[in-house]
Design a protein around this motif. Structure first.
Motif, PDB file in Angstrom:
ATOM      1  N   GLU A 278       0.788  -1.143  -0.110  1.00  0.00           N
ATOM      2  CA  GLU A 278      -0.053  -0.006  -0.027  1.00  0.00           C
ATOM      3  C   GLU A 278       0.891   1.214   0.051  1.00  0.00           C
ATOM      4  OE1 GLU A 278      -2.720   0.029   3.111  1.00  0.00           O
ATOM      5  OE2 GLU A 278      -3.493  -2.059   2.495  1.00  0.00           O
ATOM      6  N   ALA A 279       1.794   1.137   0.753  1.00  0.00           N
ATOM      7  CA  ALA A 279       2.689   2.139   0.860  1.00  0.00           C
ATOM      8  C   ALA A 279       4.065   2.023   1.155  1.00  0.00           C
ATOM      9  CB  ALA A 279       2.089   3.289   1.805  1.00  0.00           C
ATOM     10  N   ALA A 280       5.239   3.005   1.031  1.00  0.00           N
ATOM     11  CA  ALA A 280       6.613   2.881   1.527  1.00  0.00           C
ATOM     12  C   ALA A 280       7.053   4.152   1.765  1.00  0.00           C
ATOM     13  CB  ALA A 280       7.285   2.525   0.180  1.00  0.00           C
ATOM     14  N   GLU A 281       7.899   4.070   2.665  1.00  0.00           N
ATOM     15  CA  GLU A 281       8.662   5.215   3.545  1.00  0.00           C
ATOM     16  C   GLU A 281      10.111   5.204   3.398  1.00  0.00           C
ATOM     17  OE1 GLU A 281       6.751   7.104   7.089  1.00  0.00           O
ATOM     18  OE2 GLU A 281       8.649   6.693   8.057  1.00  0.00           O
ATOM     19  N   PHE A 282      10.810   5.686   2.823  1.00  0.00           N
ATOM     20  CA  PHE A 282      12.447   5.866   2.588  1.00  0.00           C
ATOM     21  C   PHE A 282      12.763   6.910   3.602  1.00  0.00           C
ATOM     22  CE2 PHE A 282      10.462   4.046  -1.237  1.00  0.00           C
ATOM     23  CZ  PHE A 282      11.365   3.218  -1.558  1.00  0.00           C
ATOM     24  N   MET A 283      14.195   6.712   4.049  1.00  0.00           N
ATOM     25  CA  MET A 283      14.939   7.451   4.740  1.00  0.00           C
ATOM     26  C   MET A 283      16.235   7.337   4.336  1.00  0.00           C
ATOM     27  SD  MET A 283      15.403   7.487   8.994  1.00  0.00           S
ATOM     28  CE  MET A 283      13.661   7.807   9.454  1.00  0.00           C
ATOM     29  N   LEU A 284      17.017   8.437   4.156  1.00  0.00           N
ATOM     30  CA  LEU A 284      18.374   8.417   3.891  1.00  0.00           C
ATOM     31  C   LEU A 284      19.130   8.832   5.226  1.00  0.00           C
ATOM     32  CD1 LEU A 284      20.122  10.192   0.714  1.00  0.00           C
ATOM     33  CD2 LEU A 284      21.113  10.406   2.960  1.00  0.00           C
ATOM     34  N   VAL A 285      20.409   8.045   5.395  1.00  0.00           N
ATOM     35  CA  VAL A 285      21.229   8.160   6.675  1.00  0.00           C
ATOM     36  C   VAL A 285      22.682   8.534   6.185  1.00  0.00           C
ATOM     37  CG1 VAL A 285      22.035   7.147   8.716  1.00  0.00           C
ATOM     38  CG2 VAL A 285      19.649   6.811   8.015  1.00  0.00           C
ATOM     39  N   ASN A 286      23.460   9.567   6.665  1.00  0.00           N
ATOM     40  CA  ASN A 286      24.471   9.913   6.124  1.00  0.00           C
ATOM     41  C   ASN A 286      25.370   9.187   7.397  1.00  0.00           C
ATOM     42  OD1 ASN A 286      24.430  11.958   3.666  1.00  0.00           O
ATOM     43  ND2 ASN A 286      22.850  12.538   5.423  1.00  0.00           N
ATOM     44  N   TYR A 287      26.456   8.568   7.104  1.00  0.00           N
ATOM     45  CA  TYR A 287      27.480   8.060   7.623  1.00  0.00           C
ATOM     46  C   TYR A 287      28.769   8.789   7.849  1.00  0.00           C
ATOM     47  CZ  TYR A 287      24.198   4.038   7.903  1.00  0.00           C
ATOM     48  OH  TYR A 287      23.150   3.334   8.029  1.00  0.00           O
ATOM     49  N   SER A 288      29.400   9.202   6.905  1.00  0.00           N
ATOM     50  CA  SER A 288      30.656  10.173   6.834  1.00  0.00           C
ATOM     51  C   SER A 288      30.653  10.969   5.951  1.00  0.00           C
ATOM     52  CB  SER A 288      31.908   8.856   6.692  1.00  0.00           C
ATOM     53  OG  SER A 288      31.758   8.417   5.431  1.00  0.00           O
ATOM     54  N   GLY A 289      31.592  11.961   6.007  1.00  0.00           N
ATOM     55  CA  GLY A 289      31.604  12.935   5.004  1.00  0.00           C
ATOM     56  C   GLY A 289      31.048  14.317   5.542  1.00  0.00           C
ATOM     57  N   GLU A 290      31.334  15.459   4.824  1.00  0.00           N
ATOM     58  CA  GLU A 290      31.196  16.915   5.239  1.00  0.00           C
ATOM     59  C   GLU A 290      29.776  17.459   4.846  1.00  0.00           C
ATOM     60  OE1 GLU A 290      34.607  19.027   4.320  1.00  0.00           O
ATOM     61  OE2 GLU A 290      35.927  18.024   5.441  1.00  0.00           O
ATOM     62  N   ILE A 291      29.267  16.606   3.758  1.00  0.00           N
ATOM     63  CA  ILE A 291      28.091  17.406   3.048  1.00  0.00           C
ATOM     64  C   ILE A 291      27.015  16.245   3.114  1.00  0.00           C
ATOM     65  CG2 ILE A 291      26.861  17.921   0.779  1.00  0.00           C
ATOM     66  CD1 ILE A 291      29.431  19.187  -0.046  1.00  0.00           C
ATOM     67  N   ASN A 292      26.000  16.696   4.171  1.00  0.00           N
ATOM     68  CA  ASN A 292      24.426  15.794   4.161  1.00  0.00           C
ATOM     69  C   ASN A 292      24.021  15.910   2.851  1.00  0.00           C
ATOM     70  OD1 ASN A 292      24.914  15.177   6.915  1.00  0.00           O
ATOM     71  ND2 ASN A 292      23.120  15.923   7.733  1.00  0.00           N
ATOM     72  N   LEU A 293      23.465  14.619   2.784  1.00  0.00           N
ATOM     73  CA  LEU A 293      22.425  14.361   1.500  1.00  0.00           C
ATOM     74  C   LEU A 293      21.220  14.011   2.227  1.00  0.00           C
ATOM     75  CD1 LEU A 293      25.588  12.855   0.470  1.00  0.00           C
ATOM     76  CD2 LEU A 293      23.942  13.614  -1.709  1.00  0.00           C
ATOM     77  N   GLY A 294      20.125  14.473   1.290  1.00  0.00           N
ATOM     78  CA  GLY A 294      18.718  14.005   1.620  1.00  0.00           C
ATOM     79  C   GLY A 294      17.869  13.619   0.318  1.00  0.00           C
ATOM     80  N   ILE A 295      16.830  12.904   0.681  1.00  0.00           N
ATOM     81  CA  ILE A 295      15.811  12.579  -0.578  1.00  0.00           C
ATOM     82  C   ILE A 295      14.802  13.846  -0.918  1.00  0.00           C
ATOM     83  CG2 ILE A 295      13.700  11.000  -1.192  1.00  0.00           C
ATOM     84  CD1 ILE A 295      15.115   8.845   0.692  1.00  0.00           C
ATOM     85  N   VAL A 296      14.852  14.184  -1.980  1.00  0.00           N
ATOM     86  CA  VAL A 296      13.968  15.328  -2.262  1.00  0.00           C
ATOM     87  C   VAL A 296      12.957  14.779  -3.405  1.00  0.00           C
ATOM     88  CG1 VAL A 296      15.841  16.960  -2.006  1.00  0.00           C
ATOM     89  CG2 VAL A 296      15.725  15.990  -4.190  1.00  0.00           C
ATOM     90  N   ASP A 297      12.735  13.721  -3.788  1.00  0.00           N
ATOM     91  CA  ASP A 297      11.983  13.252  -4.815  1.00  0.00           C
ATOM     92  C   ASP A 297      11.874  11.837  -4.928  1.00  0.00           C
ATOM     93  OD1 ASP A 297       9.568  13.893  -6.424  1.00  0.00           O
ATOM     94  OD2 ASP A 297      10.952  13.664  -8.218  1.00  0.00           O
ATOM     95  N   ILE A 298      10.552  11.219  -5.044  1.00  0.00           N
ATOM     96  CA  ILE A 298      10.572   9.801  -5.512  1.00  0.00           C
ATOM     97  C   ILE A 298       9.586   9.958  -6.495  1.00  0.00           C
ATOM     98  CG2 ILE A 298       9.732   7.641  -4.868  1.00  0.00           C
ATOM     99  CD1 ILE A 298      10.809   7.975  -2.091  1.00  0.00           C
ATOM    100  N   GLU A 299       9.780   9.546  -7.857  1.00  0.00           N
ATOM    101  CA  GLU A 299       9.085   9.932  -9.005  1.00  0.00           C
ATOM    102  C   GLU A 299       7.674   8.784  -8.880  1.00  0.00           C
ATOM    103  OE1 GLU A 299      10.780  10.455 -12.702  1.00  0.00           O
ATOM    104  OE2 GLU A 299      12.630  10.769 -11.528  1.00  0.00           O
ATOM    105  N   LYS A 300       6.554   9.199  -8.604  1.00  0.00           N
ATOM    106  CA  LYS A 300       5.054   8.406  -8.279  1.00  0.00           C
ATOM    107  C   LYS A 300       4.909   7.648  -9.425  1.00  0.00           C
ATOM    108  CE  LYS A 300       3.587  11.045  -4.526  1.00  0.00           C
ATOM    109  NZ  LYS A 300       4.728  12.270  -4.763  1.00  0.00           N
ATOM    110  N   ASP A 301       5.360   8.045 -10.684  1.00  0.00           N
ATOM    111  CA  ASP A 301       4.675   7.592 -11.978  1.00  0.00           C
ATOM    112  C   ASP A 301       5.860   6.620 -12.448  1.00  0.00           C
ATOM    113  OD1 ASP A 301       6.768   9.324 -12.605  1.00  0.00           O
ATOM    114  OD2 ASP A 301       5.906   9.824 -14.575  1.00  0.00           O
ATOM    115  N   LYS A 302       6.928   6.267 -11.604  1.00  0.00           N
ATOM    116  CA  LYS A 302       8.212   5.261 -12.027  1.00  0.00           C
ATOM    117  C   LYS A 302       7.752   4.194 -11.106  1.00  0.00           C
ATOM    118  CE  LYS A 302       9.912   7.582 -15.293  1.00  0.00           C
ATOM    119  NZ  LYS A 302      11.108   8.175 -15.182  1.00  0.00           N
ATOM    120  N   ILE A 303       6.859   4.349 -10.090  1.00  0.00           N
ATOM    121  CA  ILE A 303       6.730   3.309  -9.117  1.00  0.00           C
ATOM    122  C   ILE A 303       6.041   2.109  -9.688  1.00  0.00           C
ATOM    123  CG2 ILE A 303       5.789   2.239  -6.913  1.00  0.00           C
ATOM    124  CD1 ILE A 303       6.110   5.102  -5.873  1.00  0.00           C
TER     125      ILE A 303
END
Length: 230
Positions: free
Chosen positions: A67-92
């Motif tokens: 029915e649904a999914a929930e994603f999460m991004l975790v940064n482990y090392s490095g100086e610049i944090n990354l994050g999820i900004v989009d999940i293309e619904k028409d590509k699921i």
């Protein structure tokens, strides 16, 4: 590059996932996530995790409704944090993908596909829920895989005109931070490169690197996990 499968995903457990009605609505993360993807960008090593809401689970016939999914991004090392900004619904969707194996052979995999866009200088540990509403049937689809197709948005991509460069147009430097994943530079000269982060092609082409088979996409784009029922 992602030649081998990264692991497995268990669809036998289901967790409540709340789809926010608006962007200001906060979500409290649930710690019960499964690992699906890892890569490194901007010198930062990160992982992507997911949890699913399922129904109509049939362990005998190996089937359920996702029915649904929930994603999460975790940064482990490095100086610049990354994050999820989009999940293309028409590509699921269910789709067959061609995968290059370590021995140079090619396999066709039936996949539940998610196109996930990440971006630097974003918040870590932020849940990103999406509606899915798809049927999983192990007998119909003998081997099913979860595919994460990672895309990268330029570091200084703007969705509104900030007065420095046109809206929706990437830029090499902003606030003294250089976008090293999108541009190459030599002194005052910047050249945009698309070699590392282009989308996978529909037909698999096998170029070589040091006389060994290489995938046609760039660095660590797709990741695959076999779906299991326990």
């Amino acid at each position: 590059m992602n030649f081998e499968l990264t692991g497995t995903i268990n669809f036998s457990e289901s967790y409540d996932i709340k789809i926010p009605k608006n962007k200001s609505e906060k979500i409290i993360p649930d710690k019960r996530y499964q690992f699906v993807y890892a890569s490194q960008l901007y010198g930062t090593f990160f992982g992507i995790f997911v949890k699913f809401k399922t129904s109509n689970l049939d362990r005998i016939n190996k089937s359920c409704t996702v029915e649904a999914a929930e994603f999460m991004l975790v940064n482990y090392s490095g100086e610049i944090n990354l994050g999820i900004v989009d999940i293309e619904k028409d590509k699921i969707e269910y789709k067959n993908f061609r995968v290059l194996n370590m021995d140079g052979t090619i396999s066709d995999l039936q996949c539940l596909n998610f196109d996930i866009t990440v971006k630097g200088l974003e918040e870590s540990f932020k849940p990103y829920p999406v509606k899915v509403d798809l049927q999983i049937n192990k007998e119909k689809h003998k081997n099913i895989y979860l595919r994460v197709n990672r895309k990268l948005r330029p570091l200084h991509h703007s969705t509104s005109n900030d007065g420095k460069f046109p809206a929706n147009e990437p830029h090499a430097v902003k606030n003294q931070v250089f976008d090293s994943e999108t541009y190459n530079r030599s002194g005052l000269f910047y050249n945009q490169t698309k070699k590392l982060h282009k989308d996978p092609k529909a037909a698999l082409i096998m170029p070589t690197y040091d006389e060994k088979p290489a995938a046609p996409w760039g660095s660590c784009i797709p990741g695959y996990n076999k779906i299991i029922f326990e």
